[in-house]
Design an enzyme around this catalytic site. Sequence first.
Site, short mmCIF file in Angstrom:
data_model
loop_
_atom_site.label_atom_id
_atom_site.label_comp_id
_atom_site.label_asym_id
_atom_site.label_seq_id
_atom_site.Cartn_x
_atom_site.Cartn_y
_atom_site.Cartn_z
N CYS A 4 47.76 -37.91 63.98
CA CYS A 4 48.77 -38.85 64.42
C CYS A 4 48.29 -40.26 63.99
CB CYS A 4 49.26 -38.62 65.70
SG CYS A 4 50.34 -39.87 66.25
N CYS A 7 48.22 -42.29 67.45
CA CYS A 7 47.14 -41.94 68.21
C CYS A 7 45.81 -42.83 67.51
CB CYS A 7 47.01 -40.46 68.20
SG CYS A 7 48.16 -39.88 69.38
N ASP A 30 54.38 -54.03 62.78
CA ASP A 30 54.85 -53.13 61.93
C ASP A 30 54.17 -53.39 60.63
OD1 ASP A 30 57.09 -50.74 61.66
OD2 ASP A 30 56.20 -51.47 59.84
N HIS A 46 50.71 -39.34 73.78
CA HIS A 46 51.36 -38.75 72.63
C HIS A 46 52.62 -37.83 72.85
CE1 HIS A 46 51.87 -37.41 68.25
NE2 HIS A 46 52.32 -36.35 68.93
N GLY A 92 65.59 -40.90 60.19
CA GLY A 92 64.34 -41.33 59.17
C GLY A 92 62.94 -41.44 60.13
N THR A 94 59.58 -41.21 60.96
CA THR A 94 58.37 -40.81 59.80
C THR A 94 57.23 -40.63 60.66
OG1 THR A 94 57.94 -43.28 59.45
CG2 THR A 94 59.20 -42.07 57.75
N HIS A 99 57.85 -44.23 69.34
CA HIS A 99 57.82 -45.72 69.50
C HIS A 99 58.95 -46.47 69.31
CE1 HIS A 99 58.03 -43.96 65.26
NE2 HIS A 99 58.59 -45.01 64.76
N HIS A 101 60.90 -49.72 68.11
CA HIS A 101 60.68 -50.72 67.00
C HIS A 101 61.40 -51.92 67.88
CE1 HIS A 101 60.28 -48.54 63.35
NE2 HIS A 101 60.78 -47.72 63.86
P1 AMP Z 1 59.87 -44.75 62.07
O1 AMP Z 1 60.42 -44.51 60.71
O2 AMP Z 1 60.85 -44.99 62.90
O3 AMP Z 1 58.99 -43.31 62.29
O4 AMP Z 1 59.05 -45.98 62.06
C1 AMP Z 1 57.66 -45.80 61.61
C2 AMP Z 1 57.08 -47.18 61.59
O5 AMP Z 1 55.67 -47.25 61.50
C3 AMP Z 1 57.39 -47.92 60.07
O6 AMP Z 1 58.25 -48.91 60.32
C4 AMP Z 1 56.24 -48.15 59.16
O7 AMP Z 1 56.14 -49.32 58.59
C5 AMP Z 1 55.53 -48.25 60.32
N1 AMP Z 1 53.82 -47.81 60.10
C6 AMP Z 1 53.44 -46.93 59.64
N2 AMP Z 1 52.15 -46.98 59.65
C7 AMP Z 1 51.72 -48.07 60.17
C8 AMP Z 1 50.50 -48.60 60.53
N3 AMP Z 1 49.15 -48.14 59.92
N4 AMP Z 1 50.46 -49.79 61.01
C9 AMP Z 1 51.56 -50.34 61.48
N5 AMP Z 1 52.81 -49.94 61.05
C10 AMP Z 1 52.88 -48.67 60.49
ZN ZN Z 2 50.20 -39.81 68.64
#
Ligand code: AMP
Ligand code: ZN
Length: 111
Positions: A4, A7, A30, A46, A92, A94, A99, A101
């Site tokens: 993850c 994590c 972000d 987690h 969406g 990912t 988390h 935003h």
């Molecule tokens: P979600 O689509 O809601 O799952 O948001 C995941 C967010 O994590 C996206 O806005 C990505 O830009 C952000 N993200 C992914 N990898 C990293 C990272 N290494 N550092 C900071 N943000 C990240």
């Molecule tokens: Zn995690």
Amino acid sequence: MENCIFCNIIAGEIPSAKVYEDEEMLIFKDIEPKAKIHLLCVPKEHFSTVAELNDTRAALLGRIFQKIGTLKDTLGLSEGYRLVINQGENAGQTVHHLHIHILGGETLPWE
Ligand code: AMP
Ligand code: ZN
């Protein structure tokens, strides 16, 4: 959780731009900001979605929202901000570590 990304960030194995940390949560920038200010707030434990909340996690999430409110001026969000939690495929999501935003620093579009 080994594979993850959040994590790994919490464990310090992947670098991040941290703006706040305590024993149960981390706030960092972000990597692909979608607003002038775009932060992510993660519980250190987690779990993926609010469907996995139990009483302990619900209380933790309450403290996380409370902390975001306390920090808003420090984070440059005194003029307002948006909190978004994507849940699952249609939204969406990912990264499957819950988390929040935190978006702000400008007038945000709403469609
Ligand atoms: P979600 O689509 O809601 O799952 O948001 C995941 C967010 O994590 C996206 O806005 C990505 O830009 C952000 N993200 C992914 N990898 C990293 C990272 N290494 N550092 C900071 N943000 C990240
Ligand atoms: Zn995690």
